[in-house]
Design an enzyme around this catalytic site. Structure first.
Site, PDB file in Angstrom:
ATOM      1  N   CYS A  13      13.198  10.739   7.682  1.00  0.00           N
ATOM      2  CA  CYS A  13      13.296  10.141   8.921  1.00  0.00           C
ATOM      3  C   CYS A  13      14.684  10.286   9.506  1.00  0.00           C
ATOM      4  CB  CYS A  13      12.640   8.870   9.010  1.00  0.00           C
ATOM      5  SG  CYS A  13      13.509   7.794   7.712  1.00  0.00           S
TER       6      CYS A  13
ATOM      7  N   GLU B 280       9.761  15.451  15.879  1.00  0.00           N
ATOM      8  CA  GLU B 280      10.081  15.514  14.702  1.00  0.00           C
ATOM      9  C   GLU B 280       9.276  16.500  13.658  1.00  0.00           C
ATOM     10  OE1 GLU B 280       8.535  11.983  12.345  1.00  0.00           O
ATOM     11  OE2 GLU B 280      10.775  11.841  11.627  1.00  0.00           O
TER      12      GLU B 280
ATOM     13  N   LYS C 258       0.911  -1.330  -0.188  1.00  0.00           N
ATOM     14  CA  LYS C 258       0.078   0.059  -0.012  1.00  0.00           C
ATOM     15  C   LYS C 258       0.998   1.399  -0.096  1.00  0.00           C
ATOM     16  CE  LYS C 258      -1.938   2.556   2.997  1.00  0.00           C
ATOM     17  NZ  LYS C 258      -1.850   3.948   2.348  1.00  0.00           N
TER      18      LYS C 258
ATOM     19  N   GLU D  84       9.685   1.094  10.842  1.00  0.00           N
ATOM     20  CA  GLU D  84      10.797   2.101  10.607  1.00  0.00           C
ATOM     21  C   GLU D  84       9.852   3.405  10.869  1.00  0.00           C
ATOM     22  OE1 GLU D  84      13.704   1.837  10.035  1.00  0.00           O
ATOM     23  OE2 GLU D  84      14.053  -0.183   9.158  1.00  0.00           O
TER      24      GLU D  84
HETATM   25  P1  NAD Z   1       1.895   7.885   8.599  1.00  0.00           P
HETATM   26  O1  NAD Z   1       2.122   7.063   9.791  1.00  0.00           O
HETATM   27  O2  NAD Z   1       0.963   8.844   8.588  1.00  0.00           O
HETATM   28  O3  NAD Z   1       1.383   6.845   7.491  1.00  0.00           O
HETATM   29  C1  NAD Z   1       2.433   5.830   6.922  1.00  0.00           C
HETATM   30  C2  NAD Z   1       1.547   4.881   6.125  1.00  0.00           C
HETATM   31  O4  NAD Z   1       0.882   4.077   6.908  1.00  0.00           O
HETATM   32  C3  NAD Z   1       0.664   5.579   5.052  1.00  0.00           C
HETATM   33  O5  NAD Z   1       0.722   4.654   3.942  1.00  0.00           O
HETATM   34  C4  NAD Z   1      -0.691   5.707   5.460  1.00  0.00           C
HETATM   35  O6  NAD Z   1      -1.884   5.509   4.851  1.00  0.00           O
HETATM   36  C5  NAD Z   1      -0.530   4.248   6.356  1.00  0.00           C
HETATM   37  N1  NAD Z   1      -1.656   4.221   7.630  1.00  0.00           N
HETATM   38  C6  NAD Z   1      -2.213   5.262   8.229  1.00  0.00           C
HETATM   39  N2  NAD Z   1      -2.767   4.934   9.129  1.00  0.00           N
HETATM   40  C7  NAD Z   1      -2.815   3.590   9.079  1.00  0.00           C
HETATM   41  C8  NAD Z   1      -3.405   2.496   9.998  1.00  0.00           C
HETATM   42  N3  NAD Z   1      -4.412   2.589  10.880  1.00  0.00           N
HETATM   43  N4  NAD Z   1      -3.164   1.204   9.870  1.00  0.00           N
HETATM   44  C9  NAD Z   1      -2.342   0.784   8.639  1.00  0.00           C
HETATM   45  N5  NAD Z   1      -1.782   1.659   7.981  1.00  0.00           N
HETATM   46  C10 NAD Z   1      -1.905   2.958   8.276  1.00  0.00           C
HETATM   47  O7  NAD Z   1       3.147   8.429   8.268  1.00  0.00           O
HETATM   48  P2  NAD Z   1       3.494   9.603   6.947  1.00  0.00           P
HETATM   49  O8  NAD Z   1       3.098  10.920   7.164  1.00  0.00           O
HETATM   50  O9  NAD Z   1       3.108   8.942   5.651  1.00  0.00           O
HETATM   51  O10 NAD Z   1       5.181   9.408   6.925  1.00  0.00           O
HETATM   52  C11 NAD Z   1       5.992  10.309   7.608  1.00  0.00           C
HETATM   53  C12 NAD Z   1       6.400   9.520   8.748  1.00  0.00           C
HETATM   54  O11 NAD Z   1       7.073   8.473   8.349  1.00  0.00           O
HETATM   55  C13 NAD Z   1       7.545  10.324   9.629  1.00  0.00           C
HETATM   56  O12 NAD Z   1       7.347  10.233  11.067  1.00  0.00           O
HETATM   57  C14 NAD Z   1       8.842   9.613   9.076  1.00  0.00           C
HETATM   58  O13 NAD Z   1       9.743   9.771  10.243  1.00  0.00           O
HETATM   59  C15 NAD Z   1       8.513   8.027   8.878  1.00  0.00           C
HETATM   60  N6  NAD Z   1       9.335   7.523   8.226  1.00  0.00           N
HETATM   61  C16 NAD Z   1      10.305   6.638   8.725  1.00  0.00           C
HETATM   62  C17 NAD Z   1      11.471   6.165   8.048  1.00  0.00           C
HETATM   63  C18 NAD Z   1      12.238   5.100   8.704  1.00  0.00           C
HETATM   64  O14 NAD Z   1      12.848   4.178   7.822  1.00  0.00           O
HETATM   65  N7  NAD Z   1      12.589   5.083  10.034  1.00  0.00           N
HETATM   66  C19 NAD Z   1      11.246   6.239   6.721  1.00  0.00           C
HETATM   67  C20 NAD Z   1      10.621   7.368   6.307  1.00  0.00           C
HETATM   68  C21 NAD Z   1       9.609   7.879   6.965  1.00  0.00           C
END
Ligand code: NAD
Length: 455
Positions: A264, A357, A155, A230
């Site tokens: 991140c 963050e 997804k 992650e």
């Molecule tokens: P998010 O948590 O809002 O969404 C991430 C994904 O999860 C999206 O595809 C979203 O649709 C899905 N999602 C949302 N609610 C869900 C649920 N209840 N159940 C299952 N899936 C769900 O994050 P974002 O705003 O898309 O991304 C930014 C965040 O990602 C930042 O906090 C960043 O640090 C983190 N990030 C971490 C890494 C790493 O490798 N550690 C890499 C990239 C981004």
């Protein structure tokens, strides 16, 4: 009835394409098709599975410019970064194409017979991807998962589905069998949530916010479902007085403002030894003002827009009137979700600019007295993803590297991610490791078999 989502170009605010969102029923149907495709995929001879992954890599390689342009339009990534990201997918597929023929078990000496282990695939793996690096983060999950003989439902984030959709087309063209790798654009609360609750999905690979990651982990607990997380980061760039200060200051903006800070691994806290703090700030100002912010499709651009209007509001909320802004770089006016590189100097350790963050082009610079204080400040966060250490003293570089609670540290560099080295977080930055030689292990179960040879 399926609903569609308008994908917006964040540099122009124009609609790029309308993408139908997968429903809960559509997700269940895709998971069922994936399950049906599993027996044949896991039975593909190791060398043939390897060959198919290399063909997939070749198809990605031939499509790099198209994938990169798609990412520029969908995500506002600079064209240089977007080409690297597409190349990273190719490299991952090539790297993990070596895995099927090296999924060695062990023969363990025992009495009365022969004992061997097998690395079995898990089954259907659900990969949930955030919007900040749509291509690499997708491939960090699907490449080792497919190599280990799993089938994948993926997804993408609602905002950034276009390159993932293209990657699924390339997989089919390359000969990866139908339904082995499916991309399901949709909402997290629908498609992502179904990956968590559907019993046929045996593992969830989640990259995203710590908040949602905790919900995913809690949901997976119900079925003792395997999970890799992650999550967020509040990473420190620690600059000691004995460092090459010019180089540390010249590179610091790129350690945090790359991808407009939506990373991140962004080094969003710069800790500078007090003796050289003023000099560092003098050097940092022209470096920040020199970051080229603008049209992401232009070859010379170093930073593009933020992903959406809502995200720009989120970032701006960290800087109310009276925020301790030291200086800022530039950003275009007009259409697009622009935000200038911004340097702040908060004085309280509990300031949100030092604890939260921001996920935008905002960096906090604060002084420290000595090595012990630097390590304590770097660790004064629930996150623990990455960080940088600038020093000319090798002993200090190693001491501080061992002292900082983070999964990925670089000395005199801001490099965090290589496909051949492990990546992941300490503390609330995540669970498990991706990339590197051992990533395939996270997509297999060890099966132990004993054969009695006494009769
Ligand atoms: P998010 O948590 O809002 O969404 C991430 C994904 O999860 C999206 O595809 C979203 O649709 C899905 N999602 C949302 N609610 C869900 C649920 N209840 N159940 C299952 N899936 C769900 O994050 P974002 O705003 O898309 O991304 C930014 C965040 O990602 C930042 O906090 C960043 O640090 C983190 N990030 C971490 C890494 C790493 O490798 N550690 C890499 C990239 C981004």
């Amino acid at each position: 009835m399926s609903i569609a989502f308008d994908v917006i170009n964040p540099a122009t605010e124009e609609v790029v394409r309308s993408v139908p969102l997968t429903t809960a029923d559509g997700t269940d149907a895709a998971i069922a098709r994936a399950g049906a495709a599993l027996p044949a995929w896991r039975a593909v001879a190791p060398a043939d599975r390897a060959r198919l992954l290399r063909r997939f890599a070749d198809a990605v390689d031939a499509d790099i410019e198209n994938l990169a342009r798609l990412e520029v339009a969908n995500s506002g990534h600079t064209i240089g970064n977007a080409r690297w990201e597409a190349g990273n997918v190719r490299d991952l597929l090539n790297y993990y194409s070596a895995a099927p023929e090296r999924l060695n078990g062990k023969q363990i000496p025992v009495s009365g017979g022969v004992n061997i282990t097998f690395a079995e695939p898990l089954g259907v793996v659900g990969v949930i991807v955030p919007w900040n690096f749509p291509m690499p983060i997708a491939a960090w999950g699907f490449a080792p998962a497919l190599a280990a003989g799993n089938v994948v439902v993926l997804k993408p984030a609602e905002l950034t589905p276009l390159t993932a959709i293209r990657l699924a087309e390339l997989a089919l063209e390359a000969g990866i069998p139908q339904d082995v790798f499916q991309v399901l654009p949709g909402k997290g609360s629908v498609v992502g949530q179904r990956f968590v609750t559907h019993p046929a999905v045996r593992k969830v690979v989640f990259t995203g916010s710590t908040e949602v990651g905790k919900q995913v982990m809690a949901g997976c607990a119900d079925q003792v479902k395997r999970v890799t997380l992650e999550l967020g980061g509040k990473n420190a760039n620690v600059v000691f007085a004995d460092a090459d200060l010019e180089r540390a200051a010249a590179t610091a903006p790129y350690g945090v403002f790359d991808n407009a800070g939506q990373d991140c691994c962004a080094r969003s806290r710069i800790l500078v030894q007090a003796d050289v703090y003023d000099r560092f700030m003098e050097l940092l100002e022209p470096a920040v003002k020199g970051v080229v912010v603008g049209d992401p499709s232009a070859e010379s651009t170093e930073m593009g827009p933020l992903i959406s209007a809502a995200h720009r509001d989120h970032v701006a909320a960290f800087l109310p009137d009276g925020a301790p802004v030291a200086f800022r770089g530039s950003a275009p006016d007009g259409a697009g979700f622009w935000f200038p590189p911004t340097v702040v100097t908060p004085t309280s350790p509990s300031d949100v600019l030092l604890t939260d963050e921001v996920f935008g082009p905002v960096v906090a610079v604060v002084p420290f007295a000595d090595e012990a204080e630097a390590v304590a400040m770097a660790n004064n966060t629930e996150y623990g993803l990455s960080g940088s250490i600038w020093t000319s003293d090798v002993g200090r570089a190693l001491r501080v590297s061992r002292g900082i609670e983070a999964g990925n540290l670089s000395v005199n560099s801001h490099a965090s991610v290589r496909y051949s080295t492990p990546f992941g977080g300490f503390k609330q930055s995540g669970l498990g490791r991706e990339l590197g030689p051992d990533a395939v292990d996270a997509f297999t179960e060890t099966k132990n078999v004993f054969i009695d040879t006494t009769f």
